[in-house]
Design a protein around this motif. Structure first.
Motif, mmCIF file in Angstrom:
data_model
loop_
_atom_site.group_PDB
_atom_site.id
_atom_site.type_symbol
_atom_site.label_atom_id
_atom_site.label_comp_id
_atom_site.label_asym_id
_atom_site.label_seq_id
_atom_site.Cartn_x
_atom_site.Cartn_y
_atom_site.Cartn_z
ATOM 1 N N MET A 61 0.881 -1.168 0.000
ATOM 2 C CA MET A 61 0.000 0.000 0.000
ATOM 3 C C MET A 61 0.918 1.217 0.000
ATOM 4 N N TYR A 62 0.323 2.383 -0.079
ATOM 5 C CA TYR A 62 1.115 3.606 -0.145
ATOM 6 C C TYR A 62 0.646 4.587 0.918
ATOM 7 N N ILE A 63 1.610 5.271 1.496
ATOM 8 C CA ILE A 63 1.340 6.342 2.440
ATOM 9 C C ILE A 63 1.911 7.611 1.829
ATOM 10 N N THR A 64 1.048 8.622 1.693
ATOM 11 C CA THR A 64 1.486 9.888 1.116
ATOM 12 C C THR A 64 1.522 10.941 2.216
ATOM 13 N N VAL A 65 2.691 11.582 2.337
ATOM 14 C CA VAL A 65 2.938 12.617 3.338
ATOM 15 C C VAL A 65 3.606 13.783 2.624
ATOM 16 N N ASN A 66 2.973 14.959 2.664
ATOM 17 C CA ASN A 66 3.561 16.148 2.014
ATOM 18 C C ASN A 66 4.005 15.858 0.581
ATOM 19 N N SER A 67 3.137 15.255 -0.194
ATOM 20 C CA SER A 67 3.381 14.911 -1.605
ATOM 21 C C SER A 67 4.469 13.854 -1.806
ATOM 22 N N ILE A 68 4.943 13.235 -0.758
ATOM 23 C CA ILE A 68 5.922 12.150 -0.874
ATOM 24 C C ILE A 68 5.172 10.840 -0.690
ATOM 25 N N LYS A 69 5.265 9.968 -1.696
ATOM 26 C CA LYS A 69 4.565 8.687 -1.661
ATOM 27 C C LYS A 69 5.528 7.605 -1.210
ATOM 28 N N LEU A 70 5.216 6.983 -0.067
ATOM 29 C CA LEU A 70 6.044 5.941 0.516
ATOM 30 C C LEU A 70 5.386 4.581 0.280
ATOM 31 N N GLU A 71 6.144 3.622 -0.201
ATOM 32 C CA GLU A 71 5.620 2.274 -0.404
ATOM 33 C C GLU A 71 5.757 1.478 0.885
ATOM 34 N N VAL A 72 4.671 0.803 1.265
ATOM 35 C CA VAL A 72 4.650 -0.001 2.484
ATOM 36 C C VAL A 72 4.479 -1.463 2.094
ATOM 37 N N GLU A 73 5.443 -2.285 2.459
ATOM 38 C CA GLU A 73 5.331 -3.726 2.266
ATOM 39 C C GLU A 73 4.429 -4.254 3.378
ATOM 40 N N LEU A 74 3.326 -4.897 3.006
ATOM 41 C CA LEU A 74 2.311 -5.285 3.978
ATOM 42 C C LEU A 74 2.619 -6.603 4.681
ATOM 43 N N ALA A 75 2.233 -6.659 5.954
ATOM 44 C CA ALA A 75 2.298 -7.895 6.732
ATOM 45 C C ALA A 75 1.127 -8.781 6.296
ATOM 46 N N GLU A 76 1.121 -10.010 6.763
ATOM 47 C CA GLU A 76 0.024 -10.923 6.454
ATOM 48 C C GLU A 76 -0.733 -11.238 7.740
ATOM 49 N N ASN A 77 -1.898 -10.587 7.899
ATOM 50 C CA ASN A 77 -2.763 -10.872 9.032
ATOM 51 C C ASN A 77 -4.160 -10.325 8.733
ATOM 52 N N SER A 78 -5.118 -10.646 9.587
ATOM 53 C CA SER A 78 -6.505 -10.228 9.351
ATOM 54 C C SER A 78 -6.680 -8.711 9.440
ATOM 55 N N SER A 79 -5.817 -8.039 10.174
ATOM 56 C CA SER A 79 -5.875 -6.572 10.257
ATOM 57 C C SER A 79 -5.579 -5.954 8.898
ATOM 58 N N VAL A 80 -4.541 -6.462 8.256
ATOM 59 C CA VAL A 80 -4.153 -5.971 6.928
ATOM 60 C C VAL A 80 -5.244 -6.297 5.913
ATOM 61 N N GLU A 81 -5.796 -7.502 5.985
ATOM 62 C CA GLU A 81 -6.869 -7.870 5.060
ATOM 63 C C GLU A 81 -8.051 -6.912 5.190
ATOM 64 N N ALA A 82 -8.441 -6.576 6.413
ATOM 65 C CA ALA A 82 -9.552 -5.647 6.633
ATOM 66 C C ALA A 82 -9.212 -4.254 6.108
ATOM 67 N N LEU A 83 -7.987 -3.807 6.348
ATOM 68 C CA LEU A 83 -7.546 -2.497 5.861
ATOM 69 C C LEU A 83 -7.565 -2.448 4.341
ATOM 70 N N VAL A 84 -7.075 -3.481 3.695
ATOM 71 C CA VAL A 84 -7.056 -3.534 2.227
ATOM 72 C C VAL A 84 -8.481 -3.485 1.675
ATOM 73 N N GLU A 85 -9.419 -4.176 2.307
ATOM 74 C CA GLU A 85 -10.812 -4.139 1.843
ATOM 75 C C GLU A 85 -11.368 -2.718 1.895
ATOM 76 N N ILE A 86 -11.052 -1.984 2.941
ATOM 77 C CA ILE A 86 -11.484 -0.583 3.038
ATOM 78 C C ILE A 86 -10.839 0.240 1.927
ATOM 79 N N LEU A 87 -9.532 0.032 1.718
ATOM 80 C CA LEU A 87 -8.794 0.811 0.720
ATOM 81 C C LEU A 87 -9.214 0.493 -0.710
ATOM 82 N N LYS A 88 -9.800 -0.655 -0.944
ATOM 83 C CA LYS A 88 -10.309 -0.982 -2.283
ATOM 84 C C LYS A 88 -11.454 -0.058 -2.653
ATOM 85 N N ASN A 89 -12.166 0.463 -1.649
ATOM 86 C CA ASN A 89 -13.297 1.362 -1.893
ATOM 87 C C ASN A 89 -12.904 2.826 -1.882
ATOM 88 N N SER A 90 -11.956 3.196 -1.017
ATOM 89 C CA SER A 90 -11.528 4.597 -0.976
ATOM 90 C C SER A 90 -10.250 4.725 -0.147
#
Length: 177
Positions: A61-90
């Motif tokens: 996923m990506y985190i943008t701070v002050n126009s700087i886009k940082l790539e985040v390598e995701l962990a594998e757990n149910s928290s990440v799965e839930a977060l990704v589902e939210i991010l698929k929508n917005s």
């Protein structure tokens, strides 16, 4: 005679059954309905052979701070799965503030499942705290947290600069693209 008639009857039935496939929508005024015909090839591109939607695994996923886009390598757990589902929508946009001179933390507006474990953080760790807060670490801390992922490719000093360590609150955007 029956053997010759059966394949023709099946083909005839299939053509008329597929001709009715389509999506029906209500217009924005709540009035009339209209249909959008969908070809069989369009339907099959969205689904697998068993008709189930294909699930593509998301590993960053990506985190943008002050126009700087940082790539985040995701962990594998149910928290990440839930977060990704939210991010698929917005995207998620939240305000993060400094805490303890080692992190920027803020409430993301959603409660995610937790997978807490004892962790000693380091610069670049992205952590879920209490199910609602995302912490971006630019320093070290030890506690029971849920790992979301890791920002790679930046030193602690670079992350301190990007996250304006000690400089107060800032807007953070989390996205899949």
């Amino acid at each position: 005679m029956k053997a010759k008639f059966l394949p023709a009857a099946i083909a005839f039935f299939a053509v008329f059954t597929l001709a009715g496939c389509g999506k029906t929508y209500e217009d924005s005024s709540g009035g009339d309905f209209y249909s959008e015909q969908i070809s069989v090839s369009e339907q099959s591109s969205d689904t697998g052979l068993d008709g189930a939607e294909e699930n593509s695994e998301v590993s960053v996923m990506y985190i943008t701070v002050n126009s700087i886009k940082l790539e985040v390598e995701l962990a594998e757990n149910s928290s990440v799965e839930a977060l990704v589902e939210i991010l698929k929508n917005s995207d998620i946009v939240y305000t993060a503030t400094d805490y303890g001179n080692f992190e920027k933390v803020g409430d993301i507006g959603y409660t995610l499942p937790t997978n807490d474990e004892d962790i000693t953080t380091e610069a670049g760790d992205v952590i879920l705290y209490l199910g609602r807060n995302i912490c971006l670490y630019y320093g070290v801390n030890s506690w029971s947290f849920t790992r979301i992922g890791k920002i790679n490719g930046y030193s602690e000093e670079e992350l301190r600069n990007i996250l304006n360590a000690g400089g107060g609150s800032m807007q953070i955007t989390i996205s899949l693209n």
